[in-house]
Design a protein around this motif. Structure first.
Motif, PDB file in Angstrom:
ATOM      1  N   TYR A 102       7.597   0.159   0.057  1.00 14.53           N
ATOM      2  CA  TYR A 102       9.005   0.840   0.010  1.00 14.53           C
ATOM      3  C   TYR A 102       9.720   1.057   1.194  1.00 14.53           C
ATOM      4  CZ  TYR A 102       6.561   4.807   1.783  1.00 14.53           C
ATOM      5  OH  TYR A 102       5.984   5.945   2.268  1.00 14.53           O
TER       6      TYR A 102
ATOM      7  N   ASP B  80       9.734   3.979   7.992  1.00 17.64           N
ATOM      8  CA  ASP B  80      10.511   3.639   6.798  1.00 17.64           C
ATOM      9  C   ASP B  80      11.994   3.247   7.222  1.00 17.64           C
ATOM     10  OD1 ASP B  80      12.090   3.824   4.348  1.00 17.64           O
ATOM     11  OD2 ASP B  80      12.082   5.921   4.070  1.00 17.64           O
TER      12      ASP B  80
ATOM     13  N   THR C 274      15.615  -2.453   1.654  1.00 24.66           N
ATOM     14  CA  THR C 274      15.749  -2.852   0.357  1.00 24.66           C
ATOM     15  C   THR C 274      16.885  -3.786  -0.082  1.00 24.66           C
ATOM     16  OG1 THR C 274      17.421  -1.088  -0.006  1.00 24.66           O
ATOM     17  CG2 THR C 274      15.263  -0.588  -0.473  1.00 24.66           C
TER      18      THR C 274
ATOM     19  N   SER D 109      13.959   1.485   4.830  1.00 25.06           N
ATOM     20  CA  SER D 109      14.309   1.162   3.528  1.00 25.06           C
ATOM     21  C   SER D 109      15.929   1.293   3.549  1.00 25.06           C
ATOM     22  CB  SER D 109      13.825   1.905   2.275  1.00 25.06           C
ATOM     23  OG  SER D 109      14.070   3.293   2.840  1.00 25.06           O
TER      24      SER D 109
ATOM     25  N   ASN E 132      10.950  -5.174   0.295  1.00 23.03           N
ATOM     26  CA  ASN E 132      10.054  -3.943  -0.380  1.00 23.03           C
ATOM     27  C   ASN E 132       9.415  -4.460  -1.600  1.00 23.03           C
ATOM     28  OD1 ASN E 132      12.849  -4.237  -1.549  1.00 23.03           O
ATOM     29  ND2 ASN E 132      12.563  -2.066  -2.143  1.00 23.03           N
TER      30      ASN E 132
END
Length: 797
Positions: A636, A574, A640, A576, A645
């Protein structure tokens, strides 16, 4: 008795006849004419040897007038005085036998013992008195390439090697000119005495070729050891288009110590634009030929809101040939005292630079110590050592020590490390041990330890059949931070980069293949769910472009569509929240997500378009770049802010239009993929007309990327080559917060500068207060500077 008388008469007659024969001039010549009953002898292509005088004279023509006892020589005359090791070359020479005097009418060259070379006209050489003199201009050069020029009469005493002249100047072997009246030169002792001296130094003698340095005085005395000038005036300023020099130093006595290589001034006034502004009982500085010399450096005065008034007198001291130190004591009005020192040393294979200080005052003792050593173990291994320590978190910032130290780059962060770099066969290995200290952090969590930290890069040889290059790199470290958190990482990369291929349709293609092995271990992790990770990632990237060109009558258009496809079968963790967003400069790079531990997972197609218009002089009038990234699926776990994403990222790029080399406008943007709104806008405008130059920058992020908006402007107005105004503003529009603004007036010539500035600055750091100041700085180039950082404090208002 008669026989004795006759014998004496015979002896006397014999002596008179012998003398007459010895004085008789005999020419060795091709042709000889006898005129005026033998009183005039004319010899052509003659070679005269007067043995009793040790004189030889050659000429095209010689005329001997016996009645006057004068010999005139014409045409390529070469006179040689064997007794005094002197030669004379001229077109016309007259030899007065009774006076034993030589006179040369035309351009004359004299060589004296290969030590002095004289050139002039109407020169007399008195052999009896051993004098050379003239009432005309002449030049004398010595073997050291010093040149003595005499404007009117002069006298050269050859026995004592003394020259006297009414008006002359000396050009030394460094192109410095010394003008004198009533000059007396002793060439044996190198002593010079003169009146109304004027010294014109070579323009760049003091480091600036625009200078016109000059030194004048009423009288002077020069020897091997010293040059002394009384009632002297010294300046380095030129007077081009000026009524007077920017500054002058008027001194009772100037002394150039040639042994110690020091300029000394006694009882002096510093005049600025003909006004006396500062008195020095004694002032000295090394002469320009000195690279290193112990002595006082430029004193300075300053004033600020937080520290008040202060005065410093730095002193440079040579300890030995390989080390020296600069002491910079600073005295404050509140009786605080700070001593800052810079120590330098050159070792056999390394050099050391150290900066340290301590402050004693009402608030206790504070200090800092910075040490840097750069060296080599051998030709393949280099190293660097840095040690940084501070007592007093705001000490560096409050006293602006980064402005007086070569080692202090940040005033809120310390880095101590040992760095080793080695160059091996087709490979490189770097290792380091680092300690970081955040001066703004709390006492328990301000330290970060990283050791070891290493990097190994190996270029692997491939045959030409592979059409590319291959290298292996491995990097990693062990890091301890926030008191009890420890993690270790090792990353191994195998990267193949192909050559560029161009097919028959004009498409240019290349590809990269990367295999990444990432290993992570953590003890007491605070931001990861796992305490160990072992992953292998792979990615391939293929870039293709089609460069197009169209030539028109006045300009050329370039168009290049670009497509870059990448694919990784692996996912990623992750990312993000990673603060990364795309722009045209990084969209086509292999590691555009900005992490060394992972690769961007999945498939993506990056599309770009570049357009450029240039005139026939290859001046880029207009540039436009546009890019967008397409993906099959949303992810995801990717950043971002970059919109990686999503299935489509923002549409981003930049455009620039240049009117000329000065005037241009550039726009950098990132728009929502559906063009509904803007996420980033940056406008840069460079504007110049006549003497006005301005740079305007506007930057804003919003919506999906951030929430910033600020402006910055720098405007300079040049009244002329010497006077200008400068205005600088930086403001946060979102917070309605002005970071700072400056209004500065500057007057600068080749030798003096004035700087008058108004500054208002604001700090987000709660330990420091906002400030306003009216500053003044004057620099006497290249010797001294005097400054007041806040004139309000100085005048007490």
């Amino acid at each position: 008795m008669k026989i004795k008388i006759l014998l004496k008469l015979y002896i006397l007659l014999f002596l008179l006849i012998g003398k007459s024969l010895s004085d008789e001039i005999k020419f060795n010549a091709k042709n000889i004419d006898i005129k005026n009953d033998g009183n005039v002898v004319i010899a052509y292509d003659s070679d005269l040897n007067i043995s009793e005088k040790d004189i030889k004279i050659k000429s095209n023509k010689a005329i001997y007038d016996k009645s006057k006892n004068i010999i005139e020589f014409f045409g390529d005359v070469y006179y040689e005085d064997l007794l005094n090791n002197l030669t004379v070359s001229s077109n016309t020479i007259v030899y007065f036998r009774d006076k034993n005097l030589i006179f040369s009418e035309d351009l004359t060259k004299i060589n004296l013992e290969e030590k002095y070379f004289i050139e002039g006209e109407k020169i007399y050489y008195d052999r009896n008195l051993q004098n050379i003199y003239s009432y005309e201009k002449a030049i004398i050069k010595d073997v050291q390439n010093n040149i003595f020029k005499f404007e009117d009469k002069y006298n050269f005493d050859l026995l004592n090697e003394i020259i006297k002249s009414n008006k002359s100047y000396i050009l030394d072997n460094e192109d410095n000119k010394y003008y004198f009246e009533d000059l007396f030169i002793n060439l044996k002792s190198n002593e010079i005495v003169g009146k109304e001296i004027k010294v014109e130094y070579e323009d760049s003698y003091f480091g600036n070729e625009k200078n016109d340095p000059i030194l004048k005085g009423r009288s002077s005395y020069s020897s091997k050891e010293n040059l002394q000038i009384y009632k002297a005036v010294f300046s380095t300023c030129n007077t081009d288009n000026k009524k007077c020099r920017g500054w002058e130093l008027n001194t009772e006595e100037f002394n150039h110590d040639k042994v110690k290589k020091i300029f000394e001034y006694k009882n002096s006034w510093l005049k600025i634009f003909d006004y006396n502004v500062l008195y020095f009982p004694y002032f000295s500085h090394p002469d320009p030929s000195v690279k290193r010399k112990s002595g006082f450096l430029v004193p300075s005065y300053s004033s600020s809101n937080t520290l008040g008034n202060s005065f410093s007198i730095p002193y440079f001291n040579i300890i030995s040939n390989d080390k020296d130190i600069t002491f910079n004591p600073k005295f404050y009005a509140d009786k605080s005292f700070m001593l800052q020192n810079e120590y330098r040393q050159v070792l056999k294979n390394s050099k050391v630079l150290s900066d340290f200080s301590f402050l004693i005052g009402e608030h206790g003792t504070k200090s800092h110590f910075f040490y840097n050593q750069i060296g080599e173990y051998n030709s393949k291994i280099n190293y660097e050592i840095n040690l940084q320590d501070v007592k007093g978190d705001n000490y560096l910032k409050t006293h602006s020590l980064n402005q007086t130290s070569k080692l202090i780059e940040r005033d809120d962060y310390l880095v101590s490390n040992l760095i080793i770099k080695s160059q091996l066969m087709n490979s490189r290995f770097n290792a380091s041990f680092k300690i970081f200290e955040n001066l703004t952090g709390n006492r328990h969590d301000r330290y970060t330890y990283v050791f070891p930290d290493f990097e190994f890069i190996k270029d692997i040889d491939l045959t030409d059949d592979y059409n590319g290059s291959f290298n292996f790199s491995s990097s990693g470290n062990i890091k301890n931070y926030e008191t009890n958190v420890t993690d270790a990482t090792i990353t191994n990369d195998f990267l193949f980069e192909s050559d560029e291929f161009v097919n028959k349709f004009g498409f240019s293609t290349n590809y990269d293949v990367l295999i990444k092995n990432y290993n992570y271990y953590a003890d007491n992790p605070n931001d990861k769910n796992e305490d160990s990770i072992y992953d292998v990632f792979g990615i391939i990237k293929i870039d293709s472009s089609l460069p197009l060109q169209k030539k028109l009558a006045n300009n050329t258009h370039y168009l290049k569509p670009i497509a870059s496809f990448r694919y990784s079968p692996n996912g990623n963790t992750d990312l993000s929240n990673k603060d990364t967003f795309l722009n045209y400069n990084n969209v086509f790079s292999l590691n555009r997500i900005g992490t060394t531990s992972e690769v961007e997972g999945g498939a993506a197609l990056s599309l770009g378009l570049e357009f450029k218009r240039s005139n026939n002089l290859d001046f880029k009038e207009f540039e436009f770049k546009l890019a967008n990234v397409l993906k099959l699926d949303e992810d995801y776990r990717l950043p971002t802010k970059s919109k990686l994403n999503k299935t489509r990222t923002d549409i981003f790029g930049n455009a620039k239009y240049s009117f000329d080399d000065i005037n241009n406008i550039e726009y950098i943007f990132s728009y929502d993929r559906d063009l509904k709104y803007s996420n980033l806008d940056q406008l840069i405008l460079n504007f110049g007309v006549n003497n006005l130059v301005s740079k305007f920058e506007y930057y804003t992020t919003k919506k999906d990327i951030g929430n910033e908006e600020n402006i910055r402007n720098t405007t300079t107005f040049n009244l002329n080559d010497e006077n200008n105004f400068k205005f600088v503003l930086a403001k946060d529009l979102k917070e309605d917060f002005t970071e700072f603004y400056d209004l500065i007036y500057t007057y600068k010539t080749d030798c003096i500068s004035f700087n008058l500035g108004y500054n208002k600055s604001f700090y987000r750091d709660g330990n420091l207060e906002p400030s306003k100041s009216l500053s003044f700085l004057i620099k006497i180039i290249p010797f001294s500077e005097f400054g007041v950082a806040n004139m309000k404090n100085l005048i007490g208002k």
